[in-house]
Design a protein around this motif. Structure first.
Motif, PDB file in Angstrom:
ATOM      1  N   THR A 256       0.765  -1.163   0.092  1.00 46.14           N
ATOM      2  CA  THR A 256      -0.171   0.030   0.029  1.00 46.14           C
ATOM      3  C   THR A 256       0.783   1.379   0.079  1.00 46.14           C
ATOM      4  O   THR A 256       2.157   1.176   0.119  1.00 46.14           O
ATOM      5  N   ASP A 257       0.408   2.350  -0.239  1.00 49.12           N
ATOM      6  CA  ASP A 257       1.130   3.701   0.040  1.00 49.12           C
ATOM      7  C   ASP A 257       1.887   3.924   1.150  1.00 49.12           C
ATOM      8  O   ASP A 257       2.956   4.414   1.271  1.00 49.12           O
ATOM      9  N   ASP A 258       1.221   3.511   2.247  1.00 50.72           N
ATOM     10  CA  ASP A 258       1.675   3.335   3.592  1.00 50.72           C
ATOM     11  C   ASP A 258       3.156   2.597   3.824  1.00 50.72           C
ATOM     12  O   ASP A 258       3.980   3.024   4.405  1.00 50.72           O
ATOM     13  N   GLU A 259       3.277   1.490   3.160  1.00 52.82           N
ATOM     14  CA  GLU A 259       4.054   0.524   3.338  1.00 52.82           C
ATOM     15  C   GLU A 259       5.119   1.005   2.174  1.00 52.82           C
ATOM     16  O   GLU A 259       6.368   0.511   2.308  1.00 52.82           O
ATOM     17  N   LYS A 260       5.015   1.636   1.448  1.00 49.03           N
ATOM     18  CA  LYS A 260       5.895   2.023   0.148  1.00 49.03           C
ATOM     19  C   LYS A 260       6.913   3.002   0.725  1.00 49.03           C
ATOM     20  O   LYS A 260       6.638   4.030   1.480  1.00 49.03           O
ATOM     21  N   SER A 261       8.353   3.059   0.579  1.00 50.48           N
ATOM     22  CA  SER A 261       9.344   4.057   1.005  1.00 50.48           C
ATOM     23  C   SER A 261       9.398   5.023   0.081  1.00 50.48           C
ATOM     24  O   SER A 261       8.835   5.184  -1.252  1.00 50.48           O
ATOM     25  N   GLY A 262       9.682   6.232   0.679  1.00 55.81           N
ATOM     26  CA  GLY A 262       9.687   7.544  -0.121  1.00 55.81           C
ATOM     27  C   GLY A 262      10.107   8.763   0.660  1.00 55.81           C
ATOM     28  O   GLY A 262      10.426   8.506   1.820  1.00 55.81           O
ATOM     29  N   VAL A 263      10.256   9.814  -0.097  1.00 51.65           N
ATOM     30  CA  VAL A 263      10.466  11.060   0.556  1.00 51.65           C
ATOM     31  C   VAL A 263       9.331  11.547   1.364  1.00 51.65           C
ATOM     32  O   VAL A 263       8.324  11.477   1.201  1.00 51.65           O
ATOM     33  N   VAL A 264       9.633  11.713   2.881  1.00 54.07           N
ATOM     34  CA  VAL A 264       8.512  12.433   3.642  1.00 54.07           C
ATOM     35  C   VAL A 264       8.678  13.900   3.796  1.00 54.07           C
ATOM     36  O   VAL A 264       9.758  14.631   3.855  1.00 54.07           O
TER      37      VAL A 264
END
Length: 65
Positions: free
Chosen positions: A36-44
């Motif tokens: 899910t989008d919550d589980e994907k890593s990315g820039v906060v």
């Protein structure tokens, strides 16, 4: 991280343990689901979320904010 770097130092001398390990790896591979989008890593980019994260990190190091 590559799986090879994770299991590089594992030495198994017991065939039963090896079978259990392989079974667990196969089960995990067969039960994968799209992240899910919550589980994907990315820039906060949310400043409040960053503040909460840093407060948690600093608290673990015993630093008060």
């Amino acid at each position: 991280m590559a799986t090879s770097s994770i299991i590089e130092n594992i030495r198994v001398n017991n065939p039963k343990v090896l079978e259990e390990y392989v079974d667990a790896m196969e089960e995990h591979a067969n039960n994968r689901h799209p992240r899910t989008d919550d589980e994907k890593s990315g820039v906060v980019t949310d400043p409040e979320r960053t503040r909460k994260f840093m407060a948690k990190v600093l608290a673990k190091k015993g630093i008060r904010t």
